[in-house]
Design a protein around this motif. Structure first.
Motif, PDB file in Angstrom:
ATOM      1  N   LYS A  92     -11.355   0.391  -1.810  1.00 46.24           N
ATOM      2  CA  LYS A  92     -11.892  -0.897  -2.249  1.00 46.24           C
ATOM      3  C   LYS A  92     -12.934  -0.747  -3.361  1.00 46.24           C
ATOM      4  N   THR A 110      -5.910   2.389  -1.842  1.00 46.67           N
ATOM      5  CA  THR A 110      -6.199   0.965  -1.612  1.00 46.67           C
ATOM      6  C   THR A 110      -7.310   0.762  -0.587  1.00 46.67           C
ATOM      7  N   GLY A 145      -7.485   0.677  -6.568  1.00 51.50           N
ATOM      8  CA  GLY A 145      -6.545   0.745  -5.447  1.00 51.50           C
ATOM      9  C   GLY A 145      -5.127   1.036  -5.891  1.00 51.50           C
ATOM     10  N   LYS A 146      -4.654   0.263  -6.882  1.00 53.54           N
ATOM     11  CA  LYS A 146      -3.255   0.376  -7.310  1.00 53.54           C
ATOM     12  C   LYS A 146      -3.059   1.577  -8.233  1.00 53.54           C
ATOM     13  N   GLY A 201     -13.455  -3.924  -4.377  1.00 56.52           N
ATOM     14  CA  GLY A 201     -12.067  -4.230  -4.713  1.00 56.52           C
ATOM     15  C   GLY A 201     -11.999  -5.406  -5.677  1.00 56.52           C
ATOM     16  N   PHE A 237       0.860  -1.191   0.000  1.00 53.41           N
ATOM     17  CA  PHE A 237       0.000   0.000   0.000  1.00 53.41           C
ATOM     18  C   PHE A 237       0.892   1.236   0.000  1.00 53.41           C
TER      19      PHE A 237
END
Ligand code: PMP
Ligand code: GLN
Length: 404
Positions: A259, A256, A250-251, A104, A43
């Motif tokens: 979700k 992150t 998230g990425k 997510g 993260f």
């Protein structure tokens, strides 16, 4: 708690018996307890774009998404996902029937496997695999069949790198009459492998020939470096109708904790995944969905700057790890570097990672837990580079003491 009732029957469902606490939770807790620098769980230590944070605040204040959003996701986000797939990859999807917003990528993976598998179906996954794959295949009653990515030396422009590669013959040999599904991940966590056009074409041919479904986890689609290119499997001939593509905000946008993930696939596949998803979370993350709809429409410069920044961080961490004595496998994607600890005379990645905070104040992840063939990954350790430069520098400074 002994984990047993008076009848001595284990409390935990037997399908989950082999899955204790995830290694990410264990290692992040270790970092908190010891105050070590956490290069374990992936993260970022810097939040994503300010304007996207503000977009979430605006949605909250305006009362958009504070009550149950629509089951498939808010229309603004679904159309933004469709526009992103079209603009980046030339893939067209219907926002009403071919897109599903999930909690997510994790929920997308779970819902896809629960929605598409029958007990006893075999699922081929690339080993080392992301830990939720094994648990979700088990929850769906499937049988996982690992195909191991193996280190190779590759030379380019006079520089030799060790990288992990897929053995296509091994993949072909793993398919049986019981194989229902290939569960792929490119760019690949934890190895940083990005499957090439030739590899993807061969996988597509195999899937068509053996009539397999494919679930492809592409959460690191924007995190590719050097000359590597992310090509969605769904773009290959015969694949759109058999591929469930999964991604996540998230990425790509460094949120992150929000979700927000999604699935794109043809109508019948999305319908199967949605059937399972409805009974997992029903819906999630209302206001964040509006914010991610805006994020997906950020100009190309956002994605380019993010990628260039991460590439620099990869080099910073990679150089530091090499100088500390690790064998480094150069990643072409993701924000992870896999290393080997054999040069230190060490063989057990798990023991090494448990001792690392004490030895030098750094936390990492043992890749060995992502393997069914423990020997293949026993001495591999993963570090993340989605951290501030001075954190990466401090961590690698600390790691220089390992060899002494
Ligand atoms: N797939 C892979 C390969 C991952 O590394 C992760 C980790 N974050 C996920 C899925 C889960 O993504 P999300 O946080 O969106 O659930
Ligand atoms: N995907 C992140 C990683 O690989 C962690 C996600 C999690 O904690 N489950 O580090």
């Amino acid at each position: 708690m002994t984990g047993m009732t008076s009848s001595a029957r284990p409390l935990l469902n037997r399908r989950l018996a082999e899955f204790g606490t995830t290694v990410f939770a264990e290692m992040s807790a270790l970092a908190l307890r010891t105050g070590a620098i956490n290069l374990g769980q992936g993260f970022p230590d810097t939040d994503g774009p300010e304007e996207i944070r503000e977009a979430a605040v605006r949605a909250l204040r305006d009362g958009r998404g504070n009550q149950y959003p629509p089951g498939p996701g808010v229309p603004e986000l679904r159309t933004a996902i469709v526009a992103h797939q079209e603009r980046r990859y030339g893939l067209s999807y219907d926002p009403d029937t071919e897109v599903l917003v999930t909690a997510g990528a994790t929920e997308a993976i779970a819902a896809a496997l629960l929605g598409l598998l029958e007990p006893g179906d075999e699922v081929i996954a690339l080993e080392p695999y992301y830990d939720s794959y094994a648990a979700c295949i088990a929850m769906a009653g499937g049988t996982r069949v690992p195909v191991t990515l193996r280190p190779h030396e590759e030379s380019r422009d006079g520089v030799t790198h060790r990288r992990f590669r897929l053995d296509l013959d091994e993949l072909r040999g793993a398919v049986t009459d019981r194989t229902r599904l290939l569960l792929l991940n490119t760019p690949h966590n934890p190895t940083g492998t990005v499957l090439t056009r030739e590899e993807l074409a061969a996988i597509a041919e195999l899937a068509v020939e053996r009539d397999l479904l494919v679930v492809t986890d592409e959460v690191y689609e924007h995190l590719v470096f050097d000359d590597a290119e992310h090509i969605p499997l769904a773009t290959f001939p015969g694949m759109r109708e058999r591929t469930v593509s999964i991604s996540s905000a998230g990425k790509t946008f460094s949120f992150t904790g929000w979700k927000v993930g999604w699935v794109t696939a043809n109508g019948p596949l999305v319908s199967a995944v949605r059937t399972a998803k409805q009974y997992l979370t029903y819906v999630s993350a209302g206001p964040f969905q509006y914010a991610i709809a805006e994020a997906l429409r950020l100009p190309d410069s956002y994605f380019e700057t993010f990628r260039a920044d991460l590439r620099r961080k990869r080099n910073l961490l990679g150089d530091g790890l090499r100088a500390a004595g690790f064998e480094v496998y150069q990643p072409q994607g993701t924000y992870f570097i896999t290393t080997d600890i054999t040069p230190f005379g060490e063989k057990d990645a798990y023991a090494f990672c448990r001792a690392l905070p004490e030895r030098c104040g750094v936390v990492a992840i043992p890749n060995s837990v992502f393997y069914d063939h423990p020997d293949a990954g026993r001495s591999q350790v993963r570090f993340t580079f989605c951290k501030k430069d001075d954190v990466l520098r401090e961590a690698t400074d600390r790691l220089q003491h390992l060899a002494s």
